[in-house]
Scaffold this active site. Structure first.
Site, PDB file in Angstrom:
ATOM      1  N   HIS A 132      36.961  -0.212  51.731  1.00 22.94           N
ATOM      2  CA  HIS A 132      36.812   0.300  53.098  1.00 22.94           C
ATOM      3  C   HIS A 132      38.138   0.782  53.674  1.00 22.94           C
ATOM      4  CE1 HIS A 132      37.969  -3.858  54.531  1.00 22.94           C
ATOM      5  NE2 HIS A 132      38.509  -3.156  55.513  1.00 22.94           N
ATOM      6  N   ASP A 164      33.692  -4.405  47.672  1.00 26.40           N
ATOM      7  CA  ASP A 164      34.693  -3.813  48.554  1.00 26.40           C
ATOM      8  C   ASP A 164      36.090  -3.795  47.924  1.00 26.40           C
ATOM      9  OD1 ASP A 164      35.735  -2.576  50.766  1.00 26.40           O
ATOM     10  OD2 ASP A 164      35.754  -4.358  52.033  1.00 26.40           O
ATOM     11  N   SER A 238      43.738  -5.652  55.619  1.00 29.45           N
ATOM     12  CA  SER A 238      42.708  -5.348  54.615  1.00 29.45           C
ATOM     13  C   SER A 238      43.327  -4.840  53.318  1.00 29.45           C
ATOM     14  CB  SER A 238      41.754  -4.272  55.137  1.00 29.45           C
ATOM     15  OG  SER A 238      40.804  -4.815  55.996  1.00 29.45           O
TER      16      SER A 238
END
Length: 495
Positions: A132, A164, A238
């Site tokens: 993502h 992910d 992230s």
């Protein structure tokens, strides 16, 4: 950084999970020479004792291999047709407010910048991050966090939306510093961990905390198995690494809870190792199919099946002619081992199958009628022609069962014809008293009862017989078809 509200997390307690619909099959890379040449593997040693300078030493050693990632995305949105723009063109004036119905709404295009983190796993410039973080990016810029903040354009080598993860690469023209991939299976709750990343664009940020819990399910994907930590993780972290005290990567920081403090989630690095070589060599992950639907073994279900404790994954349905069916697995089996690994709960099975490539033969252990049974199945590739085997039977009068709160009837032939299915056996639930034992257990109007206490129900006559015997006890086990899926439901009778 993905965020999830508390309601979202609570809603992921699924009644059943389709394991056969999209199971990641990957290479067995942990023993592969190719894998060992691609990344630096854990030495499986013990972490050092925590000391005054533990985090100082780790930060100095590890930060050079952690990178900042910035991306540019082109977003296209349709503008609302109202209010109608002025001045109008002749075409717009002719069609009036119906102009956009004929010619479409105007589209707006703009660029969006986003920030994330990553870490170098190979000196040639291979970097791990979240999918993502780089999804739909037209440009990816990687910045090294050392004294010389060198920037490089990166290309996407491979990505996997299911867990992910993305593998990207930069061409630095020189060997880059790398970090070792540890063993997340050995990580224990309470262990110290360190996160390094780019929160809010503040590159090179180091935070420390402990492992709060393992195996968290937060609804991010079909293979949720997150490490929960109270090491500070924020938007921009992230894709960054979560280290143990040995300085080895044990997780990839991925998600936070909106408004939560001290609650962050990381993907266990062992899940990534299972797919890393496929990402490098093919850019994607081959999905497999074993052809079962499973549900959680609750305490009530464990009691109904004669188990001392809830364990394993309850097989609620098996797709005909698929691997599980060919291996002899049946609806009602409780699968407790897959490929010689324990299946402690429903959510373990997708992750265990995810480590097996299509075509590999694996051993499976199930509990059937209170006895252990060992079987062998071969994981296959996913197919797109799954077939239901539902249909109708002869009509008869409705049968109300006031004690459990159900009203049923034979399955109308037109219902089966409308669904395009054949050979249904069972009875149709036409009403459920919401304050009854059936209502409390979750039975719904439209369910098709296929069996009661493991005894088949082909029609009204068998339903009457089995329900009469079942209501003499305290607990009734229903085998129910709901839509295209089948599940087990336990009904506790009122005292």
């Amino acid at each position: 950084m993905k965020t999830y509200g508390i309601k979202t997390i609570l809603l992921v307690a699924f009644v059943s999970v389709l394991v056969g619909v999209a199971i990641t099959a990957s290479l067995d890379v942990t023993e592969s020479t190719v894998a060992q040449n691609f990344w630096k593997e854990s030495d499986n040693g013990e972490p050092p004792a925590i000391g005054p300078n533990s985090f100082v030493a780790l930060a100095k050693k590890l930060s050079p291999a952690v990178v900042n990632i910035s991306t540019t995305q082109v977003i296209r949105e349709r503008q609302p047709a109202m209010p109608f723009p002025e001045p109008r063109t002749p075409f717009e004036d002719f069609f009036g407010e119906d102009f956009y119905k004929f010619f479409g709404e105007p589209e707006r295009e703009f660029k969006r910048q986003s920030l994330g983190s990553g870490f170098i796993i190979n000196e040639e410039g291979y970097i791990l991050t979240n999918n993502h973080t780089i999804e739909n990016a037209t440009e990816i810029i990687v910045t090294l966090t050392g004294k010389k903040k060198k920037e490089y354009k990166a290309e996407v080598i491979g990505k996997d939306e299911k867990i992910d993860i993305a593998l990207i690469k930069v061409d630095a023209g020189e060997d880059l510093p790398v970090v070792a991939l540890g063993d997340s299976d050995r990580l224990e709750v309470g262990a110290w961990v360190v996160a390094i990343g780019n929160p809010f664009g503040l590159g090179g940020t180091v935070t420390a905390g402990i492992v709060s819990q393992k195996g968290r399910i937060i609804g991010a994907g079909p293979y949720d198995d997150f490490i929960q930590t109270d090491a500070s993780i924020n938007p921009g972290n992230s894709g960054g690494p979560l280290f143990d005290l040995k300085g080895e990567v044990v997780g990839i920081n991925t998600a936070i809870i909106a408004g939560g403090q001290g609650i962050g989630f990381a993907i266990p690095v062992n899940m990534v190792k299972d797919i890393l070589i496929q990402l490098k060599e093919t850019g994607k992950i081959t999905r497999g199919w074993i052809g079962v639907t499973v549900q959680e073994v609750t305490r009530d279900i464990a009691e109904a099946f004669g188990l001392e404790e809830p364990t394993g994954a309850l097989i609620s349905s098996v797709v005909p002619d698929d691997p599980a069916d060919k291996a002899g697995i049946k609806s009602g089996d409780i699968l407790v081992e897959f490929d010689d690994k324990e299946v402690a709960g429903m959510n373990d099975l997708p992750r265990l199958v995810a480590a097996v490539p299509p075509g590999k033969e694996v051993r499976v252990k199930v509990i059937r009628d209170g006895k252990e049974k060992k079987l062998t199945l071969t994981v296959a590739k996913k197919r797109d022609d799954g077939k239901g085997h539902e249909a109708a039977e002869e009509e008869s009068e409705s049968v109300p069962e006031k004690k459990i709160g159900l009203t049923v009837q034979p399955i109308p032939v037109e219902m089966a014809e409308g669904l395009g299915i054949e050979d249904i056996e069972g009875v149709l639930v036409t009403a459920v008293n919401p304050d009854s034992p059936a209502g409390n257990a979750g039975l719904k109007r439209g369910d098709i009862i296929k069996a009661i206490n493991k005894k088949p129900v082909r029609g009204i006559a068998e339903y009457r017989k089995e329900i009469k015997a079942a209501v003499e006890g305290d607990l009734i086990l229903f085998f129910v078809m709901r839509g295209k899926n089948t599940i087990f439901v336990t009904v506790k009778l009122a005292e």
